[in-house]
Design an enzyme around this catalytic site. Structure first.
Site, PDB file in Angstrom:
ATOM      1  N   ASP A  49       3.171  -4.474   7.936  1.00 21.81           N
ATOM      2  CA  ASP A  49       1.933  -3.699   7.826  1.00 21.81           C
ATOM      3  C   ASP A  49       0.763  -4.682   7.921  1.00 21.81           C
ATOM      4  O   ASP A  49       0.448  -5.385   6.957  1.00 21.81           O
ATOM      5  CB  ASP A  49       1.923  -2.945   6.486  1.00 21.81           C
ATOM      6  CG  ASP A  49       0.598  -2.238   6.236  1.00 21.81           C
ATOM      7  OD1 ASP A  49      -0.294  -2.299   7.095  1.00 21.81           O
ATOM      8  OD2 ASP A  49       0.462  -1.633   5.140  1.00 21.81           O
ATOM      9  N   LYS A  86     -10.247  -0.549  10.619  1.00 19.42           N
ATOM     10  CA  LYS A  86     -10.340  -1.769   9.798  1.00 19.42           C
ATOM     11  C   LYS A  86     -10.593  -3.008  10.658  1.00 19.42           C
ATOM     12  O   LYS A  86     -10.795  -4.096  10.131  1.00 19.42           O
ATOM     13  CB  LYS A  86      -9.071  -1.943   8.956  1.00 19.42           C
ATOM     14  CG  LYS A  86      -8.896  -0.802   7.930  1.00 19.42           C
ATOM     15  CD  LYS A  86      -7.872  -1.156   6.897  1.00 19.42           C
ATOM     16  CE  LYS A  86      -7.300   0.056   6.176  1.00 19.42           C
ATOM     17  NZ  LYS A  86      -8.174   0.580   5.132  1.00 19.42           N
ATOM     18  N   CYS A 131      -4.830   2.655  -3.552  1.00 20.15           N
ATOM     19  CA  CYS A 131      -3.570   3.148  -2.949  1.00 20.15           C
ATOM     20  C   CYS A 131      -2.443   2.151  -3.181  1.00 20.15           C
ATOM     21  O   CYS A 131      -1.607   1.923  -2.283  1.00 20.15           O
ATOM     22  CB  CYS A 131      -3.729   3.436  -1.456  1.00 20.15           C
ATOM     23  SG  CYS A 131      -4.897   4.741  -1.127  1.00 20.15           S
ATOM     24  N   GLN A 176      -4.479  -5.202   6.823  1.00 22.72           N
ATOM     25  CA  GLN A 176      -5.497  -6.104   6.260  1.00 22.72           C
ATOM     26  C   GLN A 176      -5.396  -7.506   6.853  1.00 22.72           C
ATOM     27  O   GLN A 176      -6.135  -8.398   6.426  1.00 22.72           O
ATOM     28  CB  GLN A 176      -5.370  -6.175   4.724  1.00 22.72           C
ATOM     29  CG  GLN A 176      -5.558  -4.856   4.020  1.00 22.72           C
ATOM     30  CD  GLN A 176      -6.994  -4.310   4.125  1.00 22.72           C
ATOM     31  OE1 GLN A 176      -7.925  -5.026   4.507  1.00 22.72           O
ATOM     32  NE2 GLN A 176      -7.166  -3.044   3.814  1.00 22.72           N
ATOM     33  N   HIS A 222       0.882  -1.174   0.000  1.00 27.54           N
ATOM     34  CA  HIS A 222       0.000   0.000   0.000  1.00 27.54           C
ATOM     35  C   HIS A 222       0.922   1.228   0.000  1.00 27.54           C
ATOM     36  O   HIS A 222       2.034   1.173   0.545  1.00 27.54           O
ATOM     37  CB  HIS A 222      -0.838  -0.050   1.275  1.00 27.54           C
ATOM     38  CG  HIS A 222      -1.888   1.008   1.413  1.00 27.54           C
ATOM     39  ND1 HIS A 222      -1.599   2.296   1.782  1.00 27.54           N
ATOM     40  CD2 HIS A 222      -3.231   0.968   1.267  1.00 27.54           C
ATOM     41  CE1 HIS A 222      -2.718   3.002   1.858  1.00 27.54           C
ATOM     42  NE2 HIS A 222      -3.729   2.214   1.544  1.00 27.54           N
TER      43      HIS A 222
HETATM   44  N1  PLP Z   1      -1.797  -0.574   4.631  1.00 28.05           N
HETATM   45  C1  PLP Z   1      -2.764  -1.284   4.045  1.00 28.05           C
HETATM   46  C2  PLP Z   1      -2.470  -2.666   3.555  1.00 28.05           C
HETATM   47  C3  PLP Z   1      -4.040  -0.759   3.893  1.00 28.05           C
HETATM   48  O1  PLP Z   1      -4.993  -1.478   3.310  1.00 28.05           O
HETATM   49  C4  PLP Z   1      -4.298   0.542   4.373  1.00 28.05           C
HETATM   50  C5  PLP Z   1      -5.612   1.159   4.167  1.00 28.05           C
HETATM   51  O2  PLP Z   1      -6.319   0.828   3.239  1.00 28.05           O
HETATM   52  C6  PLP Z   1      -3.258   1.238   4.991  1.00 28.05           C
HETATM   53  C7  PLP Z   1      -2.018   0.658   5.100  1.00 28.05           C
HETATM   54  C8  PLP Z   1      -3.447   2.608   5.541  1.00 28.05           C
HETATM   55  O3  PLP Z   1      -4.360   2.575   6.588  1.00 28.05           O
HETATM   56  P1  PLP Z   1      -4.902   3.935   7.245  1.00 28.05           P
HETATM   57  O4  PLP Z   1      -5.441   4.748   6.095  1.00 28.05           O
HETATM   58  O5  PLP Z   1      -5.963   3.475   8.177  1.00 28.05           O
HETATM   59  O6  PLP Z   1      -3.741   4.578   7.914  1.00 28.05           O
END
Ligand code: PLP
Length: 413
Positions: free
Chosen positions: A207, A233, A371, A210, A130
């Site tokens: 990270d 999430k 993203c 998900q 992401h």
């Molecule tokens: N990393 C992953 C894999 C994501 O799916 C997301 C959000 O869609 C993020 C990071 C960023 O999360 P946040 O916008 O809640 O900081």
């Protein structure tokens, strides 16, 4: 909750009843919510916890000498060990409350990264990150003279693990990796990757944005140094998330934001910083968010993440089979180990049109680059349509999606 104030929905399939928003209709059609990878809906217990906090418990934390503030501080601090238990961390001191996964990664890149990276060093990421786990490292490398190295993805959306292992080496100072891909659904073998990274002396960040909603996470057995996830999430509020870090590393890192609460003492000449984790929580924290997150984690514990994982696995297989019957539909992301995400394109129909036309049927999916623009480029598309699952989805939701896609395809034939 039922009329007697008892939790409902501890049985698989009854979970849906805990989410009031899912009772809404759109354009006279029941809502089919298939965008949980973007954000999850909230169970009543989370909504109630936040409402109760503002109705009865609200005070600033760590500074009042009166009872209300002491209670709020105790409630806030009690969530740290709960989070530690939720992710299998050894203790609460490594749990830092941040705004979300994005802020957690930025914190590590800005503090650990600036203090430890220089010319000749490498940051290894995967090609399916992401933007939140790409842009901070890319910019940090530009600023420090380090190099960002990217491991490729195979055609089915799996990580090319052999390539990743080849790219890992003595220059790798940080290996940052996505646990579950938000665009492809791929579950990466992070335990194996972390062990390999450790063997070359690299620090690791996972990270888990998900992963945390879909499977039990255990940072101790993963062996990683940092793990991040977002509250919204995991069925909790927006604006709150967790960075977990190994205490010895956190202690060695400079603070991120400067100001109140992160200090022990201040003169005009000098500041002595507070201890971990408070050193990283400057200013008034999102107390209500932490209380809501606590309710969300308790809810997931009640449901049982092993049951959630098994239930969603079955749904994913069902959805994959249904979409596989639609002529002209190509799945983007077919790795053998997947969680929560069905990404696809349909010949001759732009994903945004799919999103808009499904919306007319009360079906909410995501269309775009998610993203993860480099992932789109890797698969030769500008965008995909993405249906993503939560524990409240049913087979009927996927049937409605497949039916809608069939009808839309007919319109473009
Ligand atoms: N990393 C992953 C894999 C994501 O799916 C997301 C959000 O869609 C993020 C990071 C960023 O999360 P946040 O916008 O809640 O900081």
């Amino acid at each position: 909750m039922n009329g007697l104030g008892q939790r409902v929905g501890t049985d698989v399939g009854a979970w849906r009843a805990d989410f009031p928003l899912l009772a809404r209709t759109f354009r006279d059609k029941p809502l089919v919510y298939l965008d949980s990878a973007a954000t999850t809906q909230k169970p009543q217990t989370v909504i109630d916890a936040v409402t109760r906090f503002y109705s009865w418990e609200n005070a600033n934390v760590h500074r009042g000498v009166y009872k209300l503030s002491e209670e709020a501080s105790a409630r806030y601090e009690a969530v740290r060990p709960q989070v530690a238990r939720f992710i299998g961390a050894p203790g609460p001191r490594g749990v830092i409350f941040v705004r979300g996964a994005t802020e957690g990664i930025n914190l590590v890149a800005s503090t650990w990264g600036r203090a430890n990276l220089g010319p000749g060093d490498e940051v290894l990421i995967t090609g399916m990150e992401h933007h939140a786990n790409l842009v901070p490292w890319q910019q940090l490398c530009k600023q420090t003279g380090a190099r960002m190295v990217v491991a490729p993805i195979l055609d089915d959306g799996s990580l090319d693990l052999d390539a990743w292992l080849t790219l890992l080496g003595p220059r790798t100072r940080m290996a940052a990796m996505i646990h579950v891909s938000n665009a492809l659904g791929t579950v990466n073998p992070v335990q194996h990757m972390v062990a390999a990274a450790k063997a070359v002396g690299a620090v690791t960040l996972v990270d888990g944005s998900q992963a945390a909603p879909h499977m039990a996470v255990d940072v101790t057995s993963l062996g990683c140094d940092f793990y991040v996830f977002s509250g919204h999430k995991v069925y909790g509020p927006t604006g709150i998330g967790v960075l977990w870090g190994r205490e010895s590393l956190l202690e060695s890192m400079p603070p991120y934001h400067l100001g109140g609460d992160m200090i022990l003492s201040v003169t005009f000449e000098e500041t002595i910083f507070n201890e971990v984790p408070h050193k990283f929580e400057a200013g008034t924290p999102h107390v209500a968010g932490v209380i809501g997150l606590s309710a969300a984690l308790a809810y997931l514990d009640d449901c049982g993440l092993a049951r959630v994982q098994a239930y969603e696995h079955d749904l994913l297989a069902y959805g994959t089979a249904l979409l596989g019957e639609i002529p002209g539909l190509r799945m983007v992301g077919t790795a053998p180990d997947k969680a929560g995400v069905l990404g696809f394109v349909i010949d001759g129909v732009h994903p945004h049109d799919l999103g808009t036309l499904l919306d007319a049927r009360g079906i909410a999916i995501r269309a775009g680059h998610h993203c993860a623009q480099p992932v789109m480029k890797r698969f030769g598309v500008a965008a995909t349509a993405r249906a993503s699952l939560g524990l409240y989805n049913r087979r009927e939701d996927l049937e409605a999606l497949a039916e809608g896609l069939m009808a839309i395809r007919g319109m473009f034939a």
